[in-house]
Design an enzyme around this catalytic site. Structure first.
Site, PDB file in Angstrom:
ATOM      1  N   CYS A   1       0.824  -1.203   0.000  1.00  0.00           N
ATOM      2  CA  CYS A   1       0.000   0.000   0.000  1.00  0.00           C
ATOM      3  C   CYS A   1       0.860   1.257   0.000  1.00  0.00           C
ATOM      4  CB  CYS A   1      -0.885  -0.025   1.246  1.00  0.00           C
ATOM      5  SG  CYS A   1      -1.939   1.398   1.394  1.00  0.00           S
TER       6      CYS A   1
ATOM      7  N   GLU B   1      -8.995  -0.695  -2.378  1.00  0.00           N
ATOM      8  CA  GLU B   1      -9.352   0.736  -2.381  1.00  0.00           C
ATOM      9  C   GLU B   1     -10.655   0.998  -1.644  1.00  0.00           C
ATOM     10  OE1 GLU B   1      -7.065   2.849  -3.247  1.00  0.00           O
ATOM     11  OE2 GLU B   1      -5.885   1.124  -3.858  1.00  0.00           O
TER      12      GLU B   1
HETATM   13 ZN    ZN Z   1      -3.594   1.153  -0.135  1.00  0.00          ZN
END
Ligand code: ZN
Length: 170
Positions: A94, A140
């Site tokens: 991420c 997301e």
């Molecule tokens: Zn992320």
């Protein structure tokens, strides 16, 4: 347009839930443009959610583009997964959790999803996805609900990963 700052774990704002978009006017369009510019300014970025960025009241929107020419953006507004099937267990990382090369972990996701959303102009956009796109959308949408991929890990695995982060970013 502007490149926005990407919030980094453990910033508490990463735990906030995004606000559904009701007005697709110029202010919202500017946010989407800024998100795309921010996305394309990063190396190895597949997608960004508004709630990862330094925005007040982030709207419920994510921009996704993993085309090699960075010219095929998918913008999902108020997206939700209405059906899902199967299971995958693959590595994720991420932009808000350290450097992508350093910290990754396997996360369980649905293999196939059906999505209902709007495009950036407010037109309904419903579709099915699998593979990397399905994984990306689930990651997301988690962001937009204040959830990070490391929240899916066992406490032991998460601790180990966070320790790694501290080692690299003391
Ligand atoms: Zn992320």
């Amino acid at each position: 347009m502007a490149v926005l700052r990407i919030l980094q774990y453990p910033d508490s704002r990463l735990k906030l839930t995004a606000t559904p978009v009701a007005d697709f006017g110029p202010d919202f369009q500017k946010i989407v443009d800024d998100m795309l510019e921010t996305h394309y300014a990063q190396d190895n970025c597949a997608a960004l959610a508004a709630s990862q960025l330094d925005l007040i009241n982030p709207p419920h929107v994510t921009v996704i583009d993993f085309s090699s020419n960075k010219n095929n953006p998918l913008c999902l507004v108020n997206a939700k997964i209405v059906e899902q099937r199967g299971e995958t267990f693959e590595e994720e990382a991420c932009m808000s959790v350290g450097d992508e090369e350093r910290v990754g972990a396997k996360v369980k996701r649905a293999e196939w999803i059906k999505v209902e959303s709007f495009d950036r102009l407010g037109k309904p956009q419903n579709f099915e996805a699998d593979g990397f796109l399905a994984k990306c959308i689930q990651h997301e949408l988690d962001h937009l609900h204040g959830i990070l991929f490391i929240d899916h890990l066992s406490a032991l695995k998460r601790d180990r990963l966070v320790k790694k982060l501290r080692k690299y970013n003391p």
